[in-house]
Motif scaffolding. Structure first.
Motif, PDB file in Angstrom:
ATOM      1  N   CYS A  94      -7.225  93.975  39.520  1.00  0.00           N
ATOM      2  CA  CYS A  94      -7.783  95.286  39.194  1.00  0.00           C
ATOM      3  C   CYS A  94      -6.743  96.384  39.435  1.00  0.00           C
ATOM      4  O   CYS A  94      -5.782  96.479  38.686  1.00  0.00           O
ATOM      5  N   LYS A 114     -17.152 102.901  31.943  1.00  0.00           N
ATOM      6  CA  LYS A 114     -17.083 102.260  33.257  1.00  0.00           C
ATOM      7  C   LYS A 114     -17.645 100.855  33.099  1.00  0.00           C
ATOM      8  O   LYS A 114     -18.792 100.672  32.683  1.00  0.00           O
ATOM      9  N   GLU A 115     -16.826  99.859  33.412  1.00  0.00           N
ATOM     10  CA  GLU A 115     -17.245  98.469  33.249  1.00  0.00           C
ATOM     11  C   GLU A 115     -17.553  97.881  34.630  1.00  0.00           C
ATOM     12  O   GLU A 115     -16.647  97.612  35.410  1.00  0.00           O
ATOM     13  N   ILE A 116     -18.825  97.709  34.915  1.00  0.00           N
ATOM     14  CA  ILE A 116     -19.269  97.158  36.191  1.00  0.00           C
ATOM     15  C   ILE A 116     -20.298  96.079  35.910  1.00  0.00           C
ATOM     16  O   ILE A 116     -21.317  96.331  35.263  1.00  0.00           O
ATOM     17  N   HIS A 142     -16.439  92.431  36.621  1.00  0.00           N
ATOM     18  CA  HIS A 142     -15.657  93.602  36.223  1.00  0.00           C
ATOM     19  C   HIS A 142     -16.105  94.787  37.073  1.00  0.00           C
ATOM     20  O   HIS A 142     -17.301  94.982  37.299  1.00  0.00           O
ATOM     21  N   TRP A 143     -15.125  95.597  37.510  1.00  0.00           N
ATOM     22  CA  TRP A 143     -15.477  96.771  38.301  1.00  0.00           C
ATOM     23  C   TRP A 143     -14.343  97.795  38.164  1.00  0.00           C
ATOM     24  O   TRP A 143     -13.527  97.969  39.053  1.00  0.00           O
ATOM     25  N   HIS A 144     -14.295  98.454  37.015  1.00  0.00           N
ATOM     26  CA  HIS A 144     -13.185  99.370  36.767  1.00  0.00           C
ATOM     27  C   HIS A 144     -13.563 100.379  35.691  1.00  0.00           C
ATOM     28  O   HIS A 144     -14.497 100.178  34.911  1.00  0.00           O
ATOM     29  N   TRP A 191     -19.983  95.416  48.454  1.00  0.00           N
ATOM     30  CA  TRP A 191     -19.605  96.112  47.229  1.00  0.00           C
ATOM     31  C   TRP A 191     -20.722  97.049  46.778  1.00  0.00           C
ATOM     32  O   TRP A 191     -20.463  98.172  46.353  1.00  0.00           O
ATOM     33  N   HIS A 195     -19.697 100.952  46.920  1.00  0.00           N
ATOM     34  CA  HIS A 195     -19.505 101.592  45.618  1.00  0.00           C
ATOM     35  C   HIS A 195     -20.812 102.186  45.079  1.00  0.00           C
ATOM     36  O   HIS A 195     -20.990 102.313  43.873  1.00  0.00           O
ATOM     37  N   GLU A 198     -20.477 105.285  42.743  1.00  0.00           N
ATOM     38  CA  GLU A 198     -19.906 104.900  41.448  1.00  0.00           C
ATOM     39  C   GLU A 198     -20.950 104.195  40.589  1.00  0.00           C
ATOM     40  O   GLU A 198     -21.057 104.439  39.390  1.00  0.00           O
ATOM     41  N   MET A 199     -21.732 103.313  41.204  1.00  0.00           N
ATOM     42  CA  MET A 199     -22.772 102.603  40.477  1.00  0.00           C
ATOM     43  C   MET A 199     -23.852 103.562  39.981  1.00  0.00           C
ATOM     44  O   MET A 199     -24.307 103.458  38.840  1.00  0.00           O
ATOM     45  N   ILE A 204     -25.802 101.825  36.977  1.00  0.00           N
ATOM     46  CA  ILE A 204     -25.882 100.394  37.289  1.00  0.00           C
ATOM     47  C   ILE A 204     -26.920 100.169  38.380  1.00  0.00           C
ATOM     48  O   ILE A 204     -26.875 100.810  39.438  1.00  0.00           O
TER      49      ILE A 204
END
Length: 250
Positions: A94, A114-116, A142-144, A191, A195, A198-199, A204
């Protein structure tokens, strides 16, 4: 598969405490490697990046291009650039893959989405002849939100419908992975907590991601271990020289 000598040194560059080696730690221990973790922004990174037999650069929630906010990124990238020029065994995950790309002269920038979450890769023909073949039809985490151009001379190993550059090799000993095969799903709660903002911003649902992670745990974790084992097995003894890089860097 022959185990490497116990004198083989591995420097792990960590940017966030819970984004650690995860599953990869047991693979390295089984091969008798001597592993030491260095924390970005706290420890000197130049010396271990330049002198260790193998370097693994882990992920983190910052951008390679944020050097004004996180000055250590410039030093980390500089040390990786020297290592790449000598084709020393290096794995980036990553943020680590983005740092390798940047150190090799490629542009790293914000992506469109955002790919999570979990998703399969589209593995290239070259990827099927590499350690990425172990992930065929296997979901990866995926987390970016950032992406990168391929460095000059790099070989594309995998992409997906959102981002065409998900894995690449550079030279014979350098591997960049945009996704997170190392994640130990028994620790996924770290995680989800770490995060959470961000989620939330990306819409998400942690409940759904937690459930999906545990449902596929027995499928994805053996494949992730085989990925690292295969890559390490492709690094012959000549890739672990007794003499290290000479540098006057602090």
């Amino acid at each position: 598969m022959q185990a490497q000598s116990s004198t083989t040194s591995v420097a792990v560059i960590r940017h966030l405490a819970f984004e650690d080696l995860g599953l990869f730690a047991e693979v390295l221990r089984a091969r008798g490697y001597t592993v030491k973790t260095y924390d970005a922004g706290i420890d000197d990174l130049a010396a271990p990046i330049q002198s260790s037999d193998l370097v693994i650069v882990l992920g983190g929630p910052i951008g390679v291009y944020e050097q004004d906010r996180y000055p250590f990124l410039a030093l980390e990238k500089e040390a990786l650039s020297l290592r790449i020029s000598l084709d020393r065994p290096t794995l980036g995950i990553c943020l680590g893959a983005q740092l390798i790309a940047a150190a090799a002269g490629a542009k790293v920038y914000s992506g469109k989405i955002k790919e999570i979450g979990w998703g399969k890769l589209i593995i290239t023909e070259a990827g099927m002849n590499s350690c990425l073949a172990t992930l065929l039809e296997i979901p990866v985490l995926h987390w970016h939100g950032d992406t990168f151009n391929l460095p000059d001379g790099a070989t594309l190993l995998a992409g997906n419908e959102h981002y065409p550059h998900q894995a690449f090799s550079l030279g014979t000993n350098i591997l960049g992975l945009q996704f997170h095969p190392e994640v130990d799903i028994s620790h996924i709660e770290q995680w989800l907590i770490g995060h959470c903002f961000e989620m939330n911003a990306a819409g998400i649902d942690p409940v759904a991601l937690r459930h999906h992670s545990h449902v596929i745990q027995e499928l994805v974790e053996p494949s992730a271990r085989r990925l690292l084992e295969t890559w390490l097995g492709q690094l012959s003894e000549q890739h672990f020289p007794e003499t290290h890089i000479n540098s006057n860097s602090a």
